[in-house]
Scaffold this motif. Sequence first.
Motif, PDB file in Angstrom:
ATOM      1  N   GLN A 145       0.836  -1.192   0.000  1.00 14.21           N
ATOM      2  CA  GLN A 145       0.000   0.000   0.000  1.00 14.21           C
ATOM      3  C   GLN A 145       0.878   1.252   0.000  1.00 14.21           C
ATOM      4  O   GLN A 145       1.989   1.248   0.533  1.00 14.21           O
ATOM      5  N   ALA A 146       0.349   2.313  -0.585  1.00  9.16           N
ATOM      6  CA  ALA A 146       0.946   3.641  -0.442  1.00  9.16           C
ATOM      7  C   ALA A 146       0.256   4.343   0.716  1.00  9.16           C
ATOM      8  O   ALA A 146      -0.915   4.095   1.002  1.00  9.16           O
ATOM      9  N   TRP A 147       1.000   5.233   1.394  1.00  6.20           N
ATOM     10  CA  TRP A 147       0.415   5.921   2.543  1.00  6.20           C
ATOM     11  C   TRP A 147       0.948   7.348   2.645  1.00  6.20           C
ATOM     12  O   TRP A 147       2.017   7.681   2.141  1.00  6.20           O
ATOM     13  N   LEU A 148       0.142   8.170   3.300  1.00  9.00           N
ATOM     14  CA  LEU A 148       0.505   9.566   3.575  1.00  9.00           C
ATOM     15  C   LEU A 148       0.075   9.875   4.994  1.00  9.00           C
ATOM     16  O   LEU A 148      -1.097   9.694   5.352  1.00  9.00           O
ATOM     17  N   LEU A 149       1.019  10.328   5.808  1.00 11.33           N
ATOM     18  CA  LEU A 149       0.745  10.658   7.209  1.00 11.33           C
ATOM     19  C   LEU A 149       0.676  12.169   7.366  1.00 11.33           C
ATOM     20  O   LEU A 149       1.588  12.890   6.957  1.00 11.33           O
ATOM     21  N   LEU A 150      -0.422  12.630   7.965  1.00  3.74           N
ATOM     22  CA  LEU A 150      -0.672  14.051   8.146  1.00  3.74           C
ATOM     23  C   LEU A 150      -0.960  14.360   9.612  1.00  3.74           C
ATOM     24  O   LEU A 150      -1.365  13.481  10.380  1.00  3.74           O
ATOM     25  N   GLU A 151      -0.768  15.608   9.945  1.00  5.37           N
ATOM     26  CA  GLU A 151      -1.244  16.123  11.223  1.00  5.37           C
ATOM     27  C   GLU A 151      -2.755  15.870  11.334  1.00  5.37           C
ATOM     28  O   GLU A 151      -3.492  16.021  10.353  1.00  5.37           O
ATOM     29  N   PHE A 152      -3.213  15.503  12.512  1.00  3.83           N
ATOM     30  CA  PHE A 152      -4.651  15.335  12.720  1.00  3.83           C
ATOM     31  C   PHE A 152      -5.242  16.665  13.180  1.00  3.83           C
ATOM     32  O   PHE A 152      -4.762  17.284  14.132  1.00  3.83           O
ATOM     33  N   ILE A 153      -6.285  17.111  12.496  1.00 10.91           N
ATOM     34  CA  ILE A 153      -6.991  18.338  12.850  1.00 10.91           C
ATOM     35  C   ILE A 153      -8.472  18.014  12.965  1.00 10.91           C
ATOM     36  O   ILE A 153      -9.046  17.406  12.057  1.00 10.91           O
ATOM     37  N   ASP A 154      -9.077  18.404  14.050  1.00  9.71           N
ATOM     38  CA  ASP A 154     -10.516  18.227  14.244  1.00  9.71           C
ATOM     39  C   ASP A 154     -11.230  19.283  13.401  1.00  9.71           C
ATOM     40  O   ASP A 154     -11.274  20.457  13.771  1.00  9.71           O
ATOM     41  N   MET A 155     -11.762  18.872  12.247  1.00 12.93           N
ATOM     42  CA  MET A 155     -12.297  19.825  11.276  1.00 12.93           C
ATOM     43  C   MET A 155     -13.784  20.043  11.447  1.00 12.93           C
ATOM     44  O   MET A 155     -14.530  19.138  11.834  1.00 12.93           O
ATOM     45  N   HIS A 156     -14.210  21.275  11.128  1.00 14.80           N
ATOM     46  CA  HIS A 156     -15.608  21.669  11.239  1.00 14.80           C
ATOM     47  C   HIS A 156     -16.020  22.443   9.989  1.00 14.80           C
ATOM     48  O   HIS A 156     -15.172  22.960   9.262  1.00 14.80           O
ATOM     49  N   ASP A 157     -17.327  22.538   9.777  1.00 16.33           N
ATOM     50  CA  ASP A 157     -17.847  23.204   8.578  1.00 16.33           C
ATOM     51  C   ASP A 157     -17.960  24.716   8.731  1.00 16.33           C
ATOM     52  O   ASP A 157     -18.049  25.426   7.727  1.00 16.33           O
ATOM     53  N   SER A 158     -17.995  25.211   9.953  1.00 13.11           N
ATOM     54  CA  SER A 158     -18.247  26.639  10.152  1.00 13.11           C
ATOM     55  C   SER A 158     -17.066  27.312  10.821  1.00 13.11           C
ATOM     56  O   SER A 158     -16.330  26.704  11.612  1.00 13.11           O
ATOM     57  N   GLY A 159     -16.893  28.584  10.472  1.00 18.71           N
ATOM     58  CA  GLY A 159     -15.808  29.379  11.027  1.00 18.71           C
ATOM     59  C   GLY A 159     -15.842  30.766  10.421  1.00 18.71           C
ATOM     60  O   GLY A 159     -16.857  31.193   9.855  1.00 18.71           O
ATOM     61  N   ASP A 160     -14.748  31.475  10.502  1.00 21.50           N
ATOM     62  CA  ASP A 160     -14.671  32.856  10.029  1.00 21.50           C
ATOM     63  C   ASP A 160     -14.429  32.846   8.515  1.00 21.50           C
ATOM     64  O   ASP A 160     -13.279  32.790   8.059  1.00 21.50           O
ATOM     65  N   ASP A 161     -15.504  32.919   7.731  1.00 21.47           N
ATOM     66  CA  ASP A 161     -15.372  32.820   6.284  1.00 21.47           C
ATOM     67  C   ASP A 161     -14.771  34.083   5.674  1.00 21.47           C
ATOM     68  O   ASP A 161     -14.121  34.014   4.629  1.00 21.47           O
ATOM     69  N   PHE A 162     -14.979  35.220   6.311  1.00 21.67           N
ATOM     70  CA  PHE A 162     -14.346  36.453   5.832  1.00 21.67           C
ATOM     71  C   PHE A 162     -12.829  36.316   5.922  1.00 21.67           C
ATOM     72  O   PHE A 162     -12.109  36.635   4.965  1.00 21.67           O
ATOM     73  N   GLN A 163     -12.351  35.784   7.046  1.00 20.98           N
ATOM     74  CA  GLN A 163     -10.914  35.609   7.213  1.00 20.98           C
ATOM     75  C   GLN A 163     -10.385  34.529   6.278  1.00 20.98           C
ATOM     76  O   GLN A 163      -9.252  34.622   5.792  1.00 20.98           O
ATOM     77  N   ARG A 164     -11.192  33.503   6.004  1.00 19.00           N
ATOM     78  CA  ARG A 164     -10.762  32.477   5.038  1.00 19.00           C
ATOM     79  C   ARG A 164     -10.495  33.113   3.675  1.00 19.00           C
ATOM     80  O   ARG A 164      -9.514  32.771   3.007  1.00 19.00           O
ATOM     81  N   GLY A 165     -11.367  34.023   3.258  1.00 20.92           N
ATOM     82  CA  GLY A 165     -11.137  34.720   1.997  1.00 20.92           C
ATOM     83  C   GLY A 165      -9.874  35.561   2.025  1.00 20.92           C
ATOM     84  O   GLY A 165      -9.096  35.576   1.066  1.00 20.92           O
ATOM     85  N   ARG A 166      -9.645  36.245   3.136  1.00 20.52           N
ATOM     86  CA  ARG A 166      -8.420  37.048   3.274  1.00 20.52           C
ATOM     87  C   ARG A 166      -7.179  36.157   3.238  1.00 20.52           C
ATOM     88  O   ARG A 166      -6.182  36.495   2.594  1.00 20.52           O
ATOM     89  N   ASP A 167      -7.249  35.026   3.921  1.00 20.05           N
ATOM     90  CA  ASP A 167      -6.094  34.124   3.959  1.00 20.05           C
ATOM     91  C   ASP A 167      -5.761  33.588   2.568  1.00 20.05           C
ATOM     92  O   ASP A 167      -4.584  33.484   2.184  1.00 20.05           O
ATOM     93  N   LEU A 168      -6.800  33.231   1.805  1.00 18.14           N
ATOM     94  CA  LEU A 168      -6.547  32.744   0.447  1.00 18.14           C
ATOM     95  C   LEU A 168      -5.924  33.842  -0.409  1.00 18.14           C
ATOM     96  O   LEU A 168      -4.995  33.588  -1.191  1.00 18.14           O
ATOM     97  N   ALA A 169      -6.405  35.059  -0.252  1.00 21.34           N
ATOM     98  CA  ALA A 169      -5.836  36.180  -1.008  1.00 21.34           C
ATOM     99  C   ALA A 169      -4.369  36.389  -0.653  1.00 21.34           C
ATOM    100  O   ALA A 169      -3.543  36.700  -1.524  1.00 21.34           O
ATOM    101  N   LEU A 170      -4.016  36.214   0.609  1.00 18.27           N
ATOM    102  CA  LEU A 170      -2.615  36.331   1.019  1.00 18.27           C
ATOM    103  C   LEU A 170      -1.770  35.242   0.370  1.00 18.27           C
ATOM    104  O   LEU A 170      -0.627  35.490  -0.034  1.00 18.27           O
TER     105      LEU A 170
END
Length: 294
Positions: free
Chosen positions: A87-112
């Motif tokens: 098998q191939a594998w990829l190990l990543l940091e575990f992050i407890d992900m959620h659907d909601s958050g600061d979407d305005f800041q998400r747009g700013r972060d992507l622009a950066l």
Amino acid sequence: MNWAAFEEKLAPSLGETLHIEGAKSVMGGDICKAFELHTSQGKFFLKTHSLSFYDLFQAEQFNLQALAETNSIAVPKAIASGTFDKQAWLLLEFIDMHDSGDDFQRGRDLALLHHHVNDSAKPFGWSHDNFIGLTPQHNTWHSDWIEFYREMRLKPQLRLAAQRGMANHVIEKAWQLIDKIEFWFRDYQPQASLLHGDLWGGNSAFSRDGDALIFDPACYYGDHETDIAMSELFGGFSAAFYAGYQDVFPLDHGYPQRKPLYNLYHLLNHYNLFGGHYQQQAESLIQTLLAQAK
């Protein structure tokens, strides 16, 4: 998976002896098996698939590391990739992900992120070929954005679509469109921005603290509008996201006309991966674009 044996495989990447105390199967996208690993060093996220995915996982690791180095928008830390037990594998940091958050800041972060530009003689492309979904994505460096988008994006997908059985009349219209591509760039010359490359709602989320994350990238340097166009193709981003983006990196007035041109790449790819109604959606975009170019 023989977890006891896999511990030894991970040890060199983690710098010390690791004990896997448990492995919980979790959602890992549409393709891969994924596990939440509980270890003596905390939680990790592990993606696995057949050996044929080794190149894909290596590309994902490289892309995540490149995005992380910008210190613009958060990504899961890519720790290691390799092969084990057929098998191939990829190990990543575990992050407890959620659907909601600061979407305005998400747009700013992507622009950066998009403000990280390549100003070399051949700025458009990437140092590695990678994948868009499961489709190989070639990223040979080009000095001209129009040439790059035509030769590295639209033409390969169109040739593949013809092989996969897309209707001849759609293929013919698409080639007519490619011959007219300069029309959409008459007064627009984009910078080569560092892109996520596959920015739909399923490839972005928020941490428990509400901070924005992006993952599963298909990076290259190209027009920043391509990421924004795809974000609109399948939804998942609020008006606040686009307001935040515009606050940092305002879009050119011609973006609405180029948006279907950029999304054609992804619709052709979805046809090549899944078939079905994506042919009709691609044809509709092609007709819209050809009407603009008259």
